[in-house]
Design a protein around this motif. Structure first.
Motif: not given
Length: 378
Positions: A54-56, A58-61, A86-87, A352-356
């Motif tokens: 798990q990688d914490l 990166t976070s977001g919606t 999971p974030a 951010g989360a979108m690129k990830s």
């Protein structure tokens, strides 16, 4: 020796000298510290094993909406991605490819919203939405024809549109679409007959079908699947009286009083399910992605995919301009074939989360989801 006994032992001046007592206390303290260290180490090891990969960081919606062809890929990818990150929370929904592009183009939440499309961003204006969705060269950053372009394009997979039809048991030879001037056999579907069914009023049921009734399904929403199929069918953009038409990504079926019933549905899943439950005494056909036919991950065994001049839509024939696409082009005598690529669109360069997520989706893990859902890597 319990605590009480140790204390008594140390207080007994006759039993031990002060120097020895001090040494014993040091030893006991060291042993206790070592024990605590082992407990902490075991707890850390257990915690690490629970986290795994798990990688914490990166976070977001993320909110991903649009193509129902892409939807099962997105749903499966979201579950796998959220497990690894999971974030991050990913919300998914359909709505059709046109809506996916509109969603990406008009969003004010550029770090969270993405649109899914089962075709490349069109070169024409989509007037079925308000505001209208501009042409590819005015919208897509990679097209770079306009300084106002704001939408980023990511190709994630390849799909192929097929004519799905009902069979109570899978036939030995799938129905074969060919460019004959007349139907030659029960398993041959003449392209011109099929074209007439979708675009000419009062067309008779093709002789390929044995029943006196034919249900013809089509996409009633702004659909990339239907865009691809309509272009291949060369359905006119300006309709004569009673003829089928295709204007601004919306299909209007022809009128028919000769046993053909036209039924509009809003997703690949809906057409798949309608064909799979074809009424007795009726034949059923409709355009779907090959992933929704047969034994594919999104398919049903009684929904059979036609071939194009004997070429199956599969991993060996995938891709725009490749074998299946070329065979369908030969049938239609048209530049547009039935292969298409699948895309995500977002407003602005992803971060951010979108690129990830997009990096993960185009990498080995995301592509395993693509093939696992019955589609193909680009």
């Amino acid at each position: 020796m319990n605590k009480k006994n140790i204390k008594q032992f140390l207080l007994d001046a006759k039993a031990i000298s002060p120097a020895i007592a001090t040494l014993i206390l040091i030893v006991i303290a060291a042993v206790a510290a070592a024990g605590i260290g082992l407990i902490v180490q075991n707890a850390q090891t257990k915690s690490a094993s629970q986290v795994g990969s798990q990688d914490l960081s990166t976070s977001g919606t993320l909110n991903i909406k649009g193509s129902t062809t892409v939807l099962p890929i997105t749903q499966a990818a979201a579950a796998a991605f959220e497990k690894q990150y999971p974030a991050v929370v990913i919300n998914t929904a359909g709505g059709g490819s046109g809506f996916g592009r509109y969603f990406a183009y008009t969003t004010t939440n550029t770090t969270e919203d993405m649109g899914a499309s089962s075709e490349v961003w069109p070169a024409t204006i989509d007037t079925s939405f308000n505001p209208n969705v501009p042409t590819r060269d005015n919208a897509v950053i990679q097209a770079a024809a306009s300084s106002s372009a704001s939408v980023y394009e990511t190709k994630i997979a390849t799909g192929m549109v097929v004519m799905g039809y009902y069979a109570s048991a899978a036939p030995t030879t799938p129905m074969n679409v060919t460019n004959f001037t007349a139907s030659a056999a029960a398993t041959t579907l003449n392209y011109m007959d099929l074209q007439a069914v979708y675009s000419v009023a009062d067309t008779a049921i093709p002789t390929t079908f044995s029943n006196a009734k034919l249900n013809v399904y089509y996409r009633s929403d702004n659909s990339g699947t239907m865009d691809t199929f309509a272009a291949w069918m060369k359905i006119p953009t300006t309709a004569a009286t009673g003829a089928g038409s295709y204007v601004s990504h919306v299909y209007t079926p022809p009128t028919n009083t000769k046993g053909i019933t036209y039924i509009g549905l809003k997703s690949n899943e809906d057409i798949r399910d309608a064909i799979a439950t074809c009424p007795a005494g009726t034949d059923c056909i409709g355009p779907v992605d090959v992933g929704f036919t047969g034994t594919n991950a999104q398919g049903k065994p009684t929904v059979i995919a036609t071939t194009q001049n004997g070429v199956k839509a599969d991993a060996n024939s995938k891709g725009v301009g490749k074998t299946y696409d070329s065979a369908s082009i030969a049938n239609s005598n048209n530049a547009k074939g039935l292969a298409r690529d699948l895309y995500y669109y977002n407003n602005g360069v992803p971060s951010g989360a979108m690129k990830s997520y997009l990096d993960w989706m185009t990498g080995i893990n995301g592509q395993a989801i693509v093939t696992g859902q019955g589609f193909f890597s680009p």
